[in-house]
Design a protein around this motif. Structure first.
Motif, PDB file in Angstrom:
ATOM      1  N   GLY A 252       0.578  -1.098   0.167  1.00 51.58           N
ATOM      2  CA  GLY A 252      -0.034   0.008   0.033  1.00 51.58           C
ATOM      3  C   GLY A 252       0.819   1.216  -0.046  1.00 51.58           C
ATOM      4  O   GLY A 252       1.774   1.403  -1.003  1.00 51.58           O
ATOM      5  N   ARG A 253       0.395   2.283   0.850  1.00 49.77           N
ATOM      6  CA  ARG A 253       1.161   3.381   0.950  1.00 49.77           C
ATOM      7  C   ARG A 253       2.483   3.276   1.141  1.00 49.77           C
ATOM      8  O   ARG A 253       3.173   4.269   0.585  1.00 49.77           O
ATOM      9  N   GLY A 261       5.730   2.391   8.739  1.00 47.33           N
ATOM     10  CA  GLY A 261       4.650   2.475   9.435  1.00 47.33           C
ATOM     11  C   GLY A 261       3.485   2.608   8.616  1.00 47.33           C
ATOM     12  O   GLY A 261       2.344   2.501   9.001  1.00 47.33           O
ATOM     13  N   ASP A 262       3.546   2.780   7.220  1.00 42.04           N
ATOM     14  CA  ASP A 262       2.662   2.770   6.228  1.00 42.04           C
ATOM     15  C   ASP A 262       2.232   1.414   5.649  1.00 42.04           C
ATOM     16  O   ASP A 262       1.491   1.456   4.751  1.00 42.04           O
ATOM     17  N   THR A 263       2.924   0.592   5.936  1.00 40.78           N
ATOM     18  CA  THR A 263       2.562  -0.776   5.631  1.00 40.78           C
ATOM     19  C   THR A 263       1.288  -1.247   5.493  1.00 40.78           C
ATOM     20  O   THR A 263       0.682  -1.354   6.499  1.00 40.78           O
ATOM     21  N   HIS A 282      -9.265  -2.189  -0.871  1.00 40.84           N
ATOM     22  CA  HIS A 282      -8.461  -2.033  -1.974  1.00 40.84           C
ATOM     23  C   HIS A 282      -8.291  -3.181  -3.086  1.00 40.84           C
ATOM     24  O   HIS A 282      -7.985  -3.185  -3.968  1.00 40.84           O
ATOM     25  N   ASP A 283      -8.484  -4.337  -2.413  1.00 44.61           N
ATOM     26  CA  ASP A 283      -8.625  -5.732  -3.203  1.00 44.61           C
ATOM     27  C   ASP A 283      -9.787  -6.264  -3.503  1.00 44.61           C
ATOM     28  O   ASP A 283      -9.983  -7.404  -4.364  1.00 44.61           O
ATOM     29  N   GLY A 284     -10.801  -5.565  -3.614  1.00 42.84           N
ATOM     30  CA  GLY A 284     -12.199  -6.108  -3.998  1.00 42.84           C
ATOM     31  C   GLY A 284     -12.493  -7.319  -3.136  1.00 42.84           C
ATOM     32  O   GLY A 284     -13.475  -8.048  -3.758  1.00 42.84           O
ATOM     33  N   SER A 285     -12.025  -7.480  -1.955  1.00 40.07           N
ATOM     34  CA  SER A 285     -12.484  -9.017  -1.700  1.00 40.07           C
ATOM     35  C   SER A 285     -13.604  -9.004  -0.670  1.00 40.07           C
ATOM     36  O   SER A 285     -14.117 -10.135  -0.469  1.00 40.07           O
ATOM     37  N   MET A 286     -14.139  -7.947  -0.760  1.00 40.95           N
ATOM     38  CA  MET A 286     -15.763  -8.235   0.162  1.00 40.95           C
ATOM     39  C   MET A 286     -16.765  -7.664  -0.870  1.00 40.95           C
ATOM     40  O   MET A 286     -16.788  -6.585  -1.130  1.00 40.95           O
ATOM     41  N   LYS A 287     -17.508  -8.633  -1.061  1.00 42.12           N
ATOM     42  CA  LYS A 287     -18.683  -8.525  -2.033  1.00 42.12           C
ATOM     43  C   LYS A 287     -19.778  -7.590  -1.611  1.00 42.12           C
ATOM     44  O   LYS A 287     -20.417  -6.874  -2.151  1.00 42.12           O
ATOM     45  N   THR A 288     -20.217  -7.578  -0.155  1.00 41.46           N
ATOM     46  CA  THR A 288     -21.190  -6.810   0.407  1.00 41.46           C
ATOM     47  C   THR A 288     -20.688  -5.902   1.567  1.00 41.46           C
ATOM     48  O   THR A 288     -19.732  -6.345   2.268  1.00 41.46           O
TER      49      THR A 288
END
Length: 346
Positions: A252-253, A261-263, A282-288
């Protein structure tokens, strides 16, 4: 226009779209500060760079470019392909499909209310909409067209060439292509939701379930510690424990800041019209949205960089449902910008 006429209000529709722009022309000189994009209730005025004030013509040009697949190498992908108005200005898939079917490793962030973002992309690598606009064009797994090639291609289209001359006083350049697209994207605004009407005094604007969810959102569930302000984002980066149990987690950042610390930290997205822009994270891993709330309820995925704002919430199933109801019902706008593809220049 007579000089004594100090003010004139002109309404213009974005070509092919439903959202109107209110352009306030103060004097015949039409200085930058005289142009104001009308915003829905609940949102602040739209900011813009001093060197890129909005005009109806520039916004219309930016919309054409946004929908034009000729800005991709094989003429199959536009900005709207991955940021589709019909899909919450995202694309309804875990990952977007780019040039020759390639897929990246991050979900397409919504363009809704991007006008208010301090940073763009999940890792914040772009500091303005102008900078962001060019990234996908040149990205080899997205539109895969070098910027010099993009400029050359646009300038070979007479309809574009004449518009750029009229608006910018020159042929298309990388800079003014970015300015036009960014100007259009600043009009993609969502507000005037039941939440806004409730806060303005209409106590019937939210159902009892949504009101309970709102109380949790701003209270014990601590959602507003990150999803704050009129756009429901703090414009900051957080490790919320998503994907941190992978063999090689997305840093990520950290890839931008080089700060340990931005890991695993990613930009807080807006929650305006969030019901339209799934899948989530960010990874589209949650559909709802229920999956999202349940992730927070369990305290995320433990890791050494987990934000202190992430902890077990111990919400009951009913409270989880109430939070989801608040986001779906309370933050869905009455003026969603259902923009359609305009007629493109030839």
């Amino acid at each position: 226009m007579a000089l004594e006429k100090q003010r004139k209000f002109v309404r213009t529709l974005i070509a092919g779209g439903a959202a109107a722009l209110l352009i306030h022309v103060g004097t015949v000189a039409a200085q930058a500060e005289d142009f104001v994009i009308e915003v829905p209730a609940g949102l602040p005025p739209v900011p813009f760079p001093a060197d890129n004030p909005p005009t109806p013509e520039k916004i219309a040009l930016g919309k054409q470019l946004y929908f034009d697949k000729r800005l991709s190498r094989d003429n199959t992908i536009s900005c709207a392909s991955c940021h589709d108005p019909g899909k919450g200005y995202s694309n309804a898939d875990q990952f977007a499909t780019g040039f020759k079917g390639q897929k990246g490793g991050r979900n397409s962030p919504t363009v809704i209310n991007a006008a208010y973002n301090n940073f763009h992309f999940w890792d914040g690598r772009a500091g303005s909409l102008e900078e962001q606009a060019l990234g996908p064009i040149a990205n080899p797994i997205e539109m895969n067209l070098t910027l010099p090639e993009a400029v050359e291609r646009i300038n070979k289209i007479p309809g574009y060439k004449s518009q750029f001359q009229k608006i910018f006083g020159s042929d298309a350049t990388e800079e003014n292509i970015a300015k036009a697209i960014a100007s259009y994207e600043r009009t993609i605004l969502c507000g005037d939701a039941p939440y806004d009407r409730f806060k303005a005094g209409d106590k019937k604007a939210l159902s009892p379930e949504a009101q309970r969810g709102m109380e949790l959102f701003f209270g014990r569930a601590a959602c507003s510690s990150c999803h704050s302000g009129p756009n429901f984002t703090d414009n900051a980066f957080h490790n919320i424990g998503v994907g941190m149990d992978a063999d090689k987690p997305d840093e990520g950042r950290k890839t931008i800041s080089n700060l340990g610390g931005d890991t695993g930290s990613f930009k807080t997205p807006t929650l305006r019209d969030i019901a339209k822009s799934g899948p989530y994270m960010h990874d589209g891993s949650m559909k709802t949205l229920k999956e999202v709330v349940e992730h927070y309820n369990k305290g995320g995925v433990p890791n050494e960089f987990l934000d202190e704002e992430i902890f077990k919430l111990n919400l009951t199933p009913q409270e989880v449902d109430d939070l989801v109801t608040f986001m779906k019902e309370g933050l869905t706008s009455s003026n969603y910008p259902e923009h359609k593809m305009p007629e493109l220049p030839k």
